[in-house]
Design a protein around this motif. Structure first.
Motif, PDB file in Angstrom:
ATOM      1  N   ALA A 148     -16.474 -49.271  13.123  1.00 10.49           N
ATOM      2  CA  ALA A 148     -15.339 -48.772  13.303  1.00 10.49           C
ATOM      3  C   ALA A 148     -14.463 -49.997  12.790  1.00 10.49           C
ATOM      4  O   ALA A 148     -13.120 -49.938  12.783  1.00 10.49           O
TER       5      ALA A 148
ATOM      6  N   GLU B 177     -13.783 -49.461   9.753  1.00 10.69           N
ATOM      7  CA  GLU B 177     -12.844 -48.771   9.428  1.00 10.69           C
ATOM      8  C   GLU B 177     -11.098 -48.520  10.221  1.00 10.69           C
ATOM      9  O   GLU B 177     -10.086 -48.038   9.400  1.00 10.69           O
ATOM     10  N   SER B 178     -11.079 -49.555  10.677  1.00 11.20           N
ATOM     11  CA  SER B 178      -9.589 -49.621  11.657  1.00 11.20           C
ATOM     12  C   SER B 178      -8.852 -51.056  10.902  1.00 11.20           C
ATOM     13  O   SER B 178      -7.967 -52.057  10.937  1.00 11.20           O
ATOM     14  N   GLY B 179     -10.366 -51.877  10.032  1.00 12.04           N
ATOM     15  CA  GLY B 179      -9.400 -52.882   8.913  1.00 12.04           C
ATOM     16  C   GLY B 179      -9.891 -54.140   9.625  1.00 12.04           C
ATOM     17  O   GLY B 179      -8.869 -55.323  10.015  1.00 12.04           O
TER      18      GLY B 179
ATOM     19  N   SER C  40     -18.114 -38.502  15.478  1.00 12.76           N
ATOM     20  CA  SER C  40     -16.795 -38.639  13.892  1.00 12.76           C
ATOM     21  C   SER C  40     -17.711 -38.827  12.669  1.00 12.76           C
ATOM     22  O   SER C  40     -16.867 -38.229  11.533  1.00 12.76           O
ATOM     23  N   ARG C  41     -18.506 -38.640  12.508  1.00 14.55           N
ATOM     24  CA  ARG C  41     -18.615 -39.233  11.549  1.00 14.55           C
ATOM     25  C   ARG C  41     -20.183 -37.895  10.127  1.00 14.55           C
ATOM     26  O   ARG C  41     -19.927 -37.950   8.735  1.00 14.55           O
ATOM     27  N   PHE C  42     -20.325 -37.367  11.102  1.00 16.13           N
ATOM     28  CA  PHE C  42     -21.478 -36.994  10.307  1.00 16.13           C
ATOM     29  C   PHE C  42     -20.878 -35.494   9.529  1.00 16.13           C
ATOM     30  O   PHE C  42     -21.445 -35.531   8.587  1.00 16.13           O
ATOM     31  N   HIS C  43     -19.170 -35.111   9.661  1.00 18.16           N
ATOM     32  CA  HIS C  43     -19.412 -34.054   8.875  1.00 18.16           C
ATOM     33  C   HIS C  43     -18.148 -34.880   7.515  1.00 18.16           C
ATOM     34  O   HIS C  43     -18.285 -34.327   6.246  1.00 18.16           O
TER      35      HIS C  43
ATOM     36  N   LYS D 178     -12.694 -50.563   1.305  1.00 17.04           N
ATOM     37  CA  LYS D 178     -13.367 -49.576   1.798  1.00 17.04           C
ATOM     38  C   LYS D 178     -13.654 -48.552   1.153  1.00 17.04           C
ATOM     39  O   LYS D 178     -13.189 -47.937   0.473  1.00 17.04           O
TER      40      LYS D 178
ATOM     41  N   GLU E  14     -12.889 -41.282   1.840  1.00 17.89           N
ATOM     42  CA  GLU E  14     -13.962 -39.653   2.434  1.00 17.89           C
ATOM     43  C   GLU E  14     -13.324 -39.043   0.869  1.00 17.89           C
ATOM     44  O   GLU E  14     -12.138 -39.612   0.696  1.00 17.89           O
TER      45      GLU E  14
ATOM     46  N   LYS F 232     -24.476 -39.746   2.609  1.00 17.92           N
ATOM     47  CA  LYS F 232     -25.485 -39.452   3.645  1.00 17.92           C
ATOM     48  C   LYS F 232     -26.934 -40.000   2.982  1.00 17.92           C
ATOM     49  O   LYS F 232     -27.639 -39.544   1.685  1.00 17.92           O
ATOM     50  N   VAL F 233     -27.518 -41.120   3.465  1.00 16.08           N
ATOM     51  CA  VAL F 233     -28.699 -41.606   3.116  1.00 16.08           C
ATOM     52  C   VAL F 233     -29.653 -40.891   4.183  1.00 16.08           C
ATOM     53  O   VAL F 233     -29.844 -40.763   5.323  1.00 16.08           O
TER      54      VAL F 233
ATOM     55  N   ARG G 210     -16.719 -43.474  17.854  1.00 14.86           N
ATOM     56  CA  ARG G 210     -15.049 -43.439  18.178  1.00 14.86           C
ATOM     57  C   ARG G 210     -14.952 -41.949  18.727  1.00 14.86           C
ATOM     58  O   ARG G 210     -14.503 -41.322  17.775  1.00 14.86           O
TER      59      ARG G 210
ATOM     60  N   GLU H 276      -2.748 -50.875  14.429  1.00 15.63           N
ATOM     61  CA  GLU H 276      -3.744 -49.820  13.499  1.00 15.63           C
ATOM     62  C   GLU H 276      -4.994 -49.675  14.493  1.00 15.63           C
ATOM     63  O   GLU H 276      -5.075 -48.924  13.734  1.00 15.63           O
TER      64      GLU H 276
ATOM     65  N   THR I  73      -6.213 -46.201  14.303  1.00 17.03           N
ATOM     66  CA  THR I  73      -7.942 -45.519  13.818  1.00 17.03           C
ATOM     67  C   THR I  73      -8.736 -44.875  15.340  1.00 17.03           C
ATOM     68  O   THR I  73      -9.145 -43.888  15.109  1.00 17.03           O
TER      69      THR I  73
ATOM     70  N   ARG J 235      -7.188 -41.766  15.225  1.00 16.26           N
ATOM     71  CA  ARG J 235      -7.633 -40.719  13.972  1.00 16.26           C
ATOM     72  C   ARG J 235      -8.875 -40.586  13.995  1.00 16.26           C
ATOM     73  O   ARG J 235      -9.637 -39.276  14.018  1.00 16.26           O
TER      74      ARG J 235
ATOM     75  N   LYS K  77     -11.610 -36.627  14.481  1.00 19.29           N
ATOM     76  CA  LYS K  77     -12.599 -36.281  13.597  1.00 19.29           C
ATOM     77  C   LYS K  77     -13.734 -35.462  14.855  1.00 19.29           C
ATOM     78  O   LYS K  77     -15.184 -35.402  14.371  1.00 19.29           O
ATOM     79  N   GLN K  78     -13.657 -36.188  16.137  1.00 18.39           N
ATOM     80  CA  GLN K  78     -14.704 -36.370  16.808  1.00 18.39           C
ATOM     81  C   GLN K  78     -15.017 -35.135  18.049  1.00 18.39           C
ATOM     82  O   GLN K  78     -14.331 -34.091  17.757  1.00 18.39           O
TER      83      GLN K  78
ATOM     84  N   ILE L 280     -22.129 -32.203  17.406  1.00 17.00           N
ATOM     85  CA  ILE L 280     -23.198 -31.242  15.974  1.00 17.00           C
ATOM     86  C   ILE L 280     -23.985 -30.716  16.683  1.00 17.00           C
ATOM     87  O   ILE L 280     -24.988 -30.685  17.484  1.00 17.00           O
TER      88      ILE L 280
ATOM     89  N   LYS M 104     -28.237 -30.508   7.471  1.00 16.66           N
ATOM     90  CA  LYS M 104     -27.998 -31.644   6.609  1.00 16.66           C
ATOM     91  C   LYS M 104     -28.444 -32.271   6.800  1.00 16.66           C
ATOM     92  O   LYS M 104     -28.487 -33.598   5.682  1.00 16.66           O
TER      93      LYS M 104
END
Lengths: 674, 674
Positions: A65, A68-70, A114-117, A244, A247, A446-447, B2, B14, B18, B21, B25-26, B29, B37
């Motif tokens: 997180a 992603e937000s810096g 939020s990161r699955f896809h 960073k 995507e 995707k590990v 998140r 920022e 995020t 943002r 995406k959330q 699944i 996957k």
């Protein structure tokens, strides 16, 4: 897996009876129920491991997180022991926070994220970890998790709530949902839960996980308070965020028919051509046309109408068309220095003999997911040599502490014949033995973990091949070091004999003849006929190390030469620049030294101090000479042409020597063989 | 992880940006998307492995279904190669069949099954396997799976249909659903699917899986046709079904608070006491009362009203109350003979030196799930001794061919110091080296696999401890055999020396004095003063083995004695009973032989033939004597008191000998030491 509805006809024979009996039992299994009954799959199979898993999931999310937000990550981890096996775990970050409405789903619902896809390197990707942690806490202690979060902005308030997962339906049950003022907290999230667990120390401990995490995430500050109340702070080592990871769109390579169909049916594009061009990476207009022609699918066809046969043909076409490898800015490798630091830290002060040059492989991709492999090896010195080598595994900058045996990294290591690279290994298979530590980092969008517990990487052939490549390259650098050492020792031995035996002979014969013992230094010099460079190194204190090169001129003429070596730049001390023999150093840390007019049978010294963590990583035998015919040098190699910096021209004409040299070397040989 | 809803306020700083943002995406699944996957988690990580996984899931289900319905399993497996990496897989069984309406869900929906909630030993338990196989086929080839099934009964028709999984919603999509007449098929199910894969041979092949399966499921007939069209039939070895494992109620031991709450809220019982008594195994009226008193919960309270605090107290109470171990008829171990056969088969004709007595541990339970561990070891002979030992793993009668390194079985083996038991092992850790094969079977109502791929058993401490126990017991029997061999060799050596040196001395001295060489046989006998029993064994043909014992009487008096040994009953041939020296044999195969009035310096022979698979498992050195003072016997131990059958009384009075015996033994020693 046999079934039917409750109201089917009455049983007939045995078989029918069973068919109906089973049918009655047939039912859907909620994903939460499934994991509740198979906790071990999530990594919750022993109390000690469970405690670690929770912390791991929470911290991984916090780091993701923040990146992603810096925000430079500030993570706080606190563990309190409530009873024999009951612990309270608290993790807080300074991330972007979670908007109030969604807090419940994020922490109280499995398979939600939020990161699955997203096709980019991140730690959490499954949408399982943190909610599984909350669930395990619920199940084992009956207590809800307490979540607090605040997103940035003056007019934003912080929210807190208690969350329990209803495992029957996989939905969050929220209580005590209220706003509050989080003093001094601008933004961030905290999760606190009570869980069964066992706090342990050592290789697989929470402390170890946090320490390893800090090493490969030097931009993070991690504060840890253990159950005894002892606070450890892993300070930020750099203010600079790692590049960073971007995507990317899916890469067509290795995509399955099913994937293509799904993409096609979900795309916003109206035509097949537009779909291929805009929804995949590396598909240009030309390539799109080529693919569609090969597969006989019309460029204007509706993607929504794509059928299985067409998609089969497109997949086949993709395999035939040459498509550029996937972009790599979706990955963020950890790099040379961090690899060395990672290795160093496990050494805990032990002084190794050699750091093999770390390797970072060019990215490849598997199932359309780009990945890259990094490897490093440290060898010898005070590293214990009895046992098996130590293996350090990382995936997307997360240390892997469990399931070593299940991991593609371990398998690759076991399949390499390490005897070729100077390590002991029975039958050339299995984990090698010897004084070495091997580090491998797998980074990918995707590990492919072997289970939801994310403890080991699955053995995809493509992936394992890359790991082996990285390891072998690293091992080669180790091997060449070992060879060099061996050569050096041999010649060393020989010349030492010359220096000892000759005087002995002289002394004895002199005694026999009752004559004074003659001075042989010039004779010896004549026989040796080399410039002898003797590197040595000693520790000044915990942070400082003194390196020096003694240069003996065992030749008949005066010599002028230059020494060249590559130093870890951040370790070079100012004092060095003041050294009269020092010439200059470039950005890579390649330093030049000069020794002028060194008379026969005399010696000179080049020495300097290295300071800081990386001091030990400098290999003192990695030294080069110029300005002298290398055949006359012992203990340093000729400066390679591609070294990038200018050496000294060879001025002296050595013809005479060269002739002499041979027979004398031969002479030396003979003596040496005694 | 998140998140937020799409319509939240516009981004500010920022962080907020995020937060929003990420929120956008959330999303949820679907479990199918997740596994699509993460195919590697299901075991589909390489083409060769994928092909095996599918067959495994289908065959496991077939065996489960047949056992549940009491049909002796008849399973057919056919694999056809369609293209480079495209295969058609067909599996058919004679199980109870699946009622028409439910065929779609069984094959076209993940996390759907009949055995998930059942507490009994079965192969499939997750409700994932076969539908995952169908899904993988869909994804990789775009082709649906074709299912046929018929349940028993004259008026029943067979049904067939094509199934594809809609991964977005995890539901089956059915086409071509129609009834048909399945010629000659009374009942059963067949599944046919096309899939990407690679057919391999060797240790991790489908052939190997089926062969191992046949061994531990001797009641099943398995017919296999490989891609080359070669048909192998693993015939039924017994018409007898394995004892059917009973379904049991959950055992309170090790139950988590969450489990208790769920049970309480779903029970049909009206009071807490009734609930505890009727819904759990091993909770009697007395125990229920005790638990409720300890936890201060009223016996008449409504289970539906049970809250977390109460359930915490009840769990604590359960830990304090002494509750009987879970019933074990829910398990079906494979047992001695099958373990030996399992080991034998890997030997592929190699003749081992020794079969350690297999071990079956008394059941324990983890998380309320009963489990038991079995182990066997075979050693020496023609088993290659260079490499690491071979490990055979089974779980609920299913062979595990992958992820050896991740398995609790392997970990237990690696943590035992095998040097103590006569195997080579560097540093007393890791997989030992030497001529041995180790087999371990874990049976449980819920095998804790490390992933949905069901390739390795998770390292629950309780489970690993049991595995270690089983292995150590087995290893001990191996060790005592090795010790016996060593002792035997030593004495052997000594006595041989007596027999060689004395005649030598005599010959030499005779020559020197020019006298005839004296006959020393009586002198030697006097010095030896033992009855020497020399076992030997040779193969007559592939199925028959001849075992014989030569009995030399190297004592001064006539001897009468009995030999006792335990033979593999099914290998004993009728001829044996006719042997004049044979007395009798009991049900365990313990046989008695008698040798009467064996004169000094003469010998007698006891020999017989063993026939069939297990002939090799008989250890010829495992022989006992009675009717004679054991100190006079070399090559057999005294019949133990607990042997269960009557030996021969010692009649002769040995006083004189006994006195003599010692000094002569001493004499022999001296000679031996030369």
């Amino acid at each position: 897996m046999r079934s039917d509805e409750k109201d089917t006809a009455a049983p007939k024979g045995e078989g029918t009876a069973t068919a109906h009996r089973l049918a009655a039992k047939q039912q859907e299994i909620s994903v939460t129920e499934f994991f509740e009954k198979n906790k071990q799959i999530l990594g919750f199979d022993s109390r000690s491991k469970s405690l670690l898993m929770g912390v791991k999931e929470a911290v991984d999310n916090s780091l993701d997180a923040c990146e992603e937000s810096g925000f430079l990550p500030d993570v706080i981890v606190r563990i309190d022991r409530l009873a024999e096996e009951d612990y309270k775990v608290y993790i807080e970050d300074n991330g972007p926070g979670i908007v109030h409405k969604m807090m419940p789903n994020v922490f109280g619902r499995l398979l939600y994220g939020s990161r699955f896809h997203a096709l980019r390197q991140s730690r959490g990707q499954q949408g399982i970890g943190i909610s599984a942690t909350v669930m395990y806490g619920n199940i084992t202690t009956g207590k809800p998790a307490h979540i607090r979060s605040r997103i940035e902005g003056e007019d934003e308030v912080a929210w807190q709530m208690d969350i329990v997962i209803d495992t029957k339906i996989n939905r969050p049950v929220v209580t005590n949902d209220k706003a509050f003022t989080w003093d001094g907290k601008e933004h961030g999230t905290s999760v606190e839960y009570v869980t069964k667990g066992r706090y342990i120390t050592g290789r697989q401990s929470i402390y170890e996980y946090l320490r390893n995490t800090a090493i490969v995430n030097p931009h993070a500050r991690i504060e840890f308070r253990d159950p005894e109340g002892k606070v450890t702070v892993f300070e930020r080592a750099t203010e600079q965020m790692p590049p960073k990871s971007k995507e990317i769109k899916p890469h067509p390579e290795g995509m399955e028919i099913g994937d293509l169909l799904k993409y096609a049916h979900n795309t916003a594009q109206k035509t097949m051509k537009a779909f291929l061009k805009s929804d995949f990476s590396r598909i240009t207009d030309r390539i799109a046309t080529e693919i569609l022609e090969l597969s006989g699918v019309s460029p204007d066809a509706k993607p929504s109408g794509l059928d299985r046969d067409q998609s089969v043909r497109i997949i086949e076409a993709i395999a035939k068309v040459k498509i550029m490898a996937p972009p790599t800015d979706c990955l963020s490798p950890i790099g040379d220095t961090l690899i060395k630091k990672g290795l160093m830290h496990v050494l805990e002060g032990m002084r190794p003999e050699y750091y093999a040059t770390p390797v970072t492989r060019p990215p490849k991709s598997v199932n359309g997911n780009p990945f890259t492999v990094e490897a490093g090896i440290v060898y010898g010195g005070e590293i214990p040599s009895e046992g098996q080598v130590t293996i350090l595994r990382f995936a997307n900058r997360v240390p892997l502490l469990y399931q070593q045996g299940a991991c593609a990294v371990t398998k690759s290591i076991m399949e390499i014949d390490w005897r070729r690279y100077g390590l002991e290994q029975r039958g050339g298979k299995g984990i090698p033995f010897g004084p070495a530590i091997i580090l491998v980092h797998v980074a990918s969008t995707k590990v492919p973990f072997t289970s939801e517990g994310k403890e080991a990487v699955a053995s995809y052939p493509e992936l394992q091949a890359e790991i082996s490549q990285a390891l072998k390259l690293c091992a080669r650098s180790l091997k060449s070091h070992l060879n060099k050492m061996e050569r050096k020792q041999k010649t060393h031995a020989k010349f030492e004999i010359v220096q000892e035996i000759l005087p002995d002979l002289a002394k004895k014969s002199a005694e026999m003849l009752g004559r004074p013992v003659p001075d042989l230094s010039r004779t010896i010099t004549k026989i040796m006929n080399v410039v002898w460079i003797e590197p040595s190194s000693k520790r000044v204190d915990k942070r400082r190390r003194e390196v020096s090169y003694e240069i003996y001129n065992y030749t008949a003429q005066e010599r002028t030469l230059r020494l060249h070596m590559r130093l870890p730049r951040e370790c070079v001390t100012l004092a060095m620049f003041k050294n009269p023999r020092f010439l200059d150093m470039n950005d890579e840390g390649k330093a030049n030294w000069e020794v002028c007019g060194l008379a026969p049978s005399t010696s000179a010294r080049v020495s300097f101090e290295l300071e800081g963590e990386l001091a030990d990583t400098f290999d003192i035998d990695d030294v080069y000479v110029s300005g002298i015919n290398p055949v006359h040098v012992m203990g340093a190699e000729a400066l390679p042409g591609d070294w990038g910096i200018k050496g000294l021209e060879i001025t002296e004409t050595d013809e005479s020597d060269l002739a002499e040299e041979e027979e004398e070397a031969a002479e030396a040989e003979d003596l040496g063989d005694e």
